[in-house]
Write a protein that holds these residues in place. Structure first.
Motif, PDB file in Angstrom:
ATOM      1  N   GLN A 272       4.135 -13.761   2.200  1.00 49.98           N
ATOM      2  CA  GLN A 272       4.651 -12.629   2.977  1.00 49.98           C
ATOM      3  C   GLN A 272       4.716 -11.355   2.127  1.00 49.98           C
ATOM      4  O   GLN A 272       4.309 -10.292   2.561  1.00 49.98           O
ATOM      5  N   ARG A 273       5.261 -11.456   0.930  1.00 50.34           N
ATOM      6  CA  ARG A 273       5.358 -10.298   0.031  1.00 50.34           C
ATOM      7  C   ARG A 273       5.175 -10.770  -1.403  1.00 50.34           C
ATOM      8  O   ARG A 273       5.544 -11.894  -1.744  1.00 50.34           O
TER       9      ARG A 273
ATOM     10  N   SER B 258      13.957  -5.858  -1.651  1.00 49.76           N
ATOM     11  CA  SER B 258      13.575  -5.985  -0.239  1.00 49.76           C
ATOM     12  C   SER B 258      12.949  -7.353   0.033  1.00 49.76           C
ATOM     13  O   SER B 258      12.981  -7.849   1.154  1.00 49.76           O
ATOM     14  N   ILE B 259      12.380  -7.971  -1.005  1.00 55.10           N
ATOM     15  CA  ILE B 259      11.776  -9.299  -0.814  1.00 55.10           C
ATOM     16  C   ILE B 259      12.858 -10.357  -0.670  1.00 55.10           C
ATOM     17  O   ILE B 259      12.823 -11.177   0.248  1.00 55.10           O
TER      18      ILE B 259
ATOM     19  N   ASP C 184      14.421 -10.141   2.705  1.00 59.18           N
ATOM     20  CA  ASP C 184      13.531 -10.115   3.880  1.00 59.18           C
ATOM     21  C   ASP C 184      13.845 -11.300   4.797  1.00 59.18           C
ATOM     22  O   ASP C 184      13.695 -12.463   4.401  1.00 59.18           O
TER      23      ASP C 184
END
Lengths: 436, 436
Positions: free
Chosen positions: A36-37, A62-63, A66
Motif C-alpha cells: 500500500q505504501r 501517515s503509513i 493509514d
C-alpha cells in the motif's frame, strides 16, 4: 487483499518488494498481499525497484496510521524512530514484521506488552539468522521440547573475520580493515566485533526458548578484538577452532545464562565447520536431542525471505479467521498462540560466576624458572583444576605460557586470575578464552 | 481441551505419550491437550508408560469414530490398516497427525483429497527427518522462495552403514549384518538399503517444495548394495565421500526430477560432514540461497517431538478460530493455508534421461593395452566427455579402470554404457555412481 506498509527501502526493503512483486512459483498466498505504501528518507534516491511514485512517501507517520494498512514492515533499523513508529502502528491495531534485533532486544518488553494489549502480532524471523527459519520453529515445533541450550554463530561479520584469521593466519586488525573494504564489516564495527549484535540476537532466542523475557543488560557480551593470530594457531594445535558463540542455557543451579564470547570449539563439532558469513544455530532439547539450522545469516535475499515469511504467517492466520476485520481491531481477539509471544515475566538470570567453564589462558612471563610453580599454586588454592601448563616459546624476551583448565567455577577462576595478575613474574595476560 | 486418539503405542507412540503427560517446561499449549484413547494390538504387552486401562483399547475403529476426539495420531506404520483408519477418521471430520511416510507417499493423493473435502488437516512433520523441522518450514517460511532443489540425507540406516564403511573400510554386507545386530537396520533391510524409504520421503518433500503431487512410481530409487570398500577408497582418494542422496529439483529443460541414488559428495560440502544416523536436508531457493537443517533422523524422542509439534500446530489454529466446533464439521471451513496441502494437480516429471550428471564408473577389464582407447572411443561417440581414465590396479587377473566423466546427458551416458557392456575386453562394471 492484505495491505502492507513498508518502512525503509534499503537492501532488505528492496529485496522484500522484489519478492512480493514477483510471486509466480512461490507460495500462492503471496498473491493476496498488496504493497500500500513505502516510506523512505529521500524520494529522489535511485532505487533498484521501480515503484509507482504514489506508493512512495517520506511521511512515515501517515503509513503507520493509514486505516487501510493491516501490517507494518519495519526495515529501517536503528532504535529511533523505529521504536516510536512501531508503537504508533500497534496503537493503530496493525501487525508488525521487523528485522530490527536491536530495538526488539532493548525495547521488546514495551513493544510486546503494547502488541498483546492491542491484539496484534510482532514477528521477527529476520532479526536472527537471516534466512534461517529459527524463530518460528522455536515458537512452534521445537517448543514442545524442554530446551536446554541454544548455541549460535549468529554474527556473520565476526565469523568471517575469525574464518579468515584461521585460514590465512592474519591478525585481527588487518583482516577487519580488509573486511571493511570489502563491505563485510561496517565503518564502525563495534556492534559486531564487540559481540553486541550477537547479544541482541541471543537475548531474543533465549526469550523464546525459555518462555521469559530477558533484560538486554543481563547478557554478558565479550567480542573478538583480543583474539590474536597466536591464539588461533594454538587453538589449531590443540584441535580447536575459535568461534564467537552466543549461548543461552538453563543452568543446573537455577536460572538461565545468556552470553556471548569467543570460544574454543572442538574441530569435530558441527559448529566448528560453519565458516565465512554463514550462521548456524544449534538447539538442544529434551527429548529431541540436537538440531542444527544452518544458512546465510545476512544479505538482502536471505533476510527478505524471512521478512516475507513473517508477512505470510500473519496473512495465513488472517485468512483462516474469517472475522478478520473485527479481529484486528478488537483487543479481545484470541491471537494465534504459536505466533504471539504472550509471556510477560522475566526469566531468572544465573550470574556468570555461577557457571562452570573450561578456560584457555595465555600468559607472558618474566621469571620463567619459578612461574609455572606459582601459577599452579595460585590456581590450586582457588580450586581451579588444570589440564595442562605448557611453556610454548618466547614473544620477545617474555616467556609464553599456555594454561588449559578443566571445567571450573567461573567465580573461582576469576579469583585465581585476580591473584595471578598481582604476581611480579606475570608481565601480561594477552588472552583468556572459554573452551566448549 | 482438545482430545486426541493415538493409534499405536510402539517407541514413537510411547515417546508421544511421555511428552504429553509431562508438559511442564514445554509449550504452554500442551496443557490444552488430552489423550482420550490409545489403540494397541495387544492390551497385555508391558509398556514403558503407565496408562489408565480405560484409555487403552484394541478396537481401533472405535477411536477413529469417537465423536469426542478432534485429532487422530497415527503411529502404527505400514500401509494397512493405517490407510483405511486414516480415511475413516477423516470421514468423521478428524484431523490427522502421522509419521507414516510410506502411506503418504503411496496414498497421499487419496488421503489429501479426502482431507481437503472434509476440511481437516493431515500433518506429517514426523514422516521426514525425525525431529528436524522441515515440513512446516517448507509449507511456510521457506515457501516464499522459488525452491530450486532439495538435497537430503534422509535415511539414517544407510548413512550409518556408509559412514562406517568410510571410517572402518569394511564391506557393505558385513557392516549391514552388524548394524542389524545393533538395531540400526531392520531384519529385512530392503526399504532402507534399496533407497525406498528415502524415495517415500523425497516424494513428500518434492510435493511441498514444488506445489504439485508426485507419483511415487516416478521416483527413481537406487540403493547402496553395490557400493564396495573399493569405491569408498577411490572416493576418498578423489576427495569425496559417498552418501545416499535424495534429490528433488526443477530441471532447466522443464519438469521436476525426484530421485534417490548413491552420490560422490565433495568433502568440503556441508552434506559431506553429516555422519552416522544423523539426517540433513539442504534447501536451495531464490532469493534465499542455501539453508541446511540437520538433526537426529529417527529415534523415539526426536520423532515424538515432531509428532507433538504437529498436534500443537492444529491446536493452535483451533484455539485461534473460536468457532472451532462448526469449523471442524463443515466442509466449507477455510483451512489455515500454511498448514493444509491444497494442491491437487501432479507435477510434470522430467525423465532421468533428460538430466545432466557426472559419473564415476569402475570397470574390470581383460585386454588392458587396447581397452582405454576403446572406452575413450565409445564414450566419445556418444558425446560423453571424460575428465579422467585411470588404470588403478588389478583385482585378481582383471585390470581395474576408473573413469570420471564431465557433466553429460544421462541418456548419452546410458547409450555409451550399453555399447561398452558389449565389448569383449570388459569383464564387468562393478560400480556406477553419480558425482555431485
Amino acid at each position: 487483499m492484505v495491505k502492507i506498509g513498508i518502512l525503509g527501502l534499503g537492501t532488505v526493503g528492496t529485496g522484500t518488494v522484489q519478492i512480493l512483486r514477483d510471486p509466480v512459483g512461490r507460495h500462492h498466498l503471496l498473491q493476496s498481499i498488496e504493497i500500500q505504501r513505502v516510506g523512505v528518507k529521500s524520494i529522489d534516491k535511485p532505487r533498484a525497484v521501480d515503484l509507482p511514485s504514489e506508493l512512495v512517501t517520506t511521511d512515515l507517520d501517515s503509513i503507520v496510521s493509514d486505516p487501510d494498512i493491516d501490517i507494518i514492515v519495519e526495515l529501517m533499523g536503528g532504535i529511533e524512530p523505529a521504536r516510536s513508529l512501531m508503537l504508533k502502528a500497534i496503537a493503530h491495531g496493525k501487525h508488525i514484521v521487523t528485522a530490527n534485533k536491536a530495538v526488539i532486544a532493548k525495547f521488546g518488553d514495551e513493544i510486546f506488552t503494547a502488541a498483546n494489549q492491542a491484539g496484534v502480532y510482532v514477528m521477527l524471523e529476520a532479526a536472527v539468522g537471516g534466512g534461517i527459519p529459527v524463530i518460528q520453529p522455536l515458537k512452534q515445533s521445537l517448543g514442545v521440547n524442554r530446551i536446554q541450550r541454544i548455541t549460535g554463530i549468529i554474527n556473520g561479520t565476526t565469523n568471517y573475520i575469525l574464518t579468515r584469521m584461521t585460514v590465512e593466519g592474519g591478525e585481527f586488525a588487518d583482516i577487519l580493515a580488509d573486511a571493511q573494504k570489502l563491505g563485510y564489516a561496517e565503518a564502525d564495527p563495534t556492534a559486531d566485533v564487540d559481540g553486541l549484535d550477537a547479544g541482541d540476537k541471543i537475548a531474543i532466542l533465549a526469550s523464546l526458548a525459555f518462555g521469559g523475557r530477558i533484560k538486554r543488560d543481563d547478557v554478558y557480551c565479550e567480542g573478538i578484538r583480543k583474539i590474536s593470530a597466536t591464539d588461533i594457531a594454538y587453538a589449531d594445535k590443540l584441535n580447536f577452532v575459535i568461534k564467537l558463540l552466543a549461548i543461552a542455557e538453563r543452568v543446573e543451579s537455577g536460572g538461565v545464562s545468556v552470553r556471548v564470547h569467543p570460544t574454543f570449539v572442538p574441530k569435530d563439532r558441527p559448529l566448528a565447520t560453519v565458516n565465512g558469513v554463514y550462521n548456524a544455530i544449534l538447539v538442544e532439547g529434551e527429548p529431541l536431542g540436537q538440531v542444527m539450522l544452518f544458512g546465510p545469516g545476512a544479505g538482502a535475499g536471505a533476510t527478505a525471505s524471512a521478512v516475507v515469511s513473517d508477512i505470510l504467517a500473519i496473512v495465513g492466520v488472517m485468512q483462516t479467521n474469517s472475522s478478520h476485520e473485527d479481529a484486528v481491531n478488537s483487543p479481545n481477539t484470541s491471537l494465534h498462540p504459536l505466533l504471539s509471544c504472550s509471556h510477560s515475566h522475566y526469566s531468572e538470570m544465573a550470574p556468570l560466576s555461577s557457571l562452570r567453564s573450561s578456560f584457555y589462558v595465555r600468559f607472558l612471563c618474566i621469571d620463567v624458572p619459578g612461574v609455572i610453580g606459582k601459577l599452579g599454586t595460585c590456581f590450586g588454592e582457588h580450586h581451579v583444576s588444570i589440564e595442562s601448563i605448557v611453556q610454548t616459546g618466547f614473544q620477545g624476551d617474555r616467556a609464553e605460557i599456555v594454561v588449559v583448565t578443566h571445567e571450573v567455577s567461573e567465580g573461582d577462576f576469576e579469583s585465581a586470575l585476580a591473584e595471578i595478575r598481582g604476581l611480579d613474574s606475570i608481565a601480561s595476560i594477552p588472552s583468556i578464552v572459554r573452551v566448549l
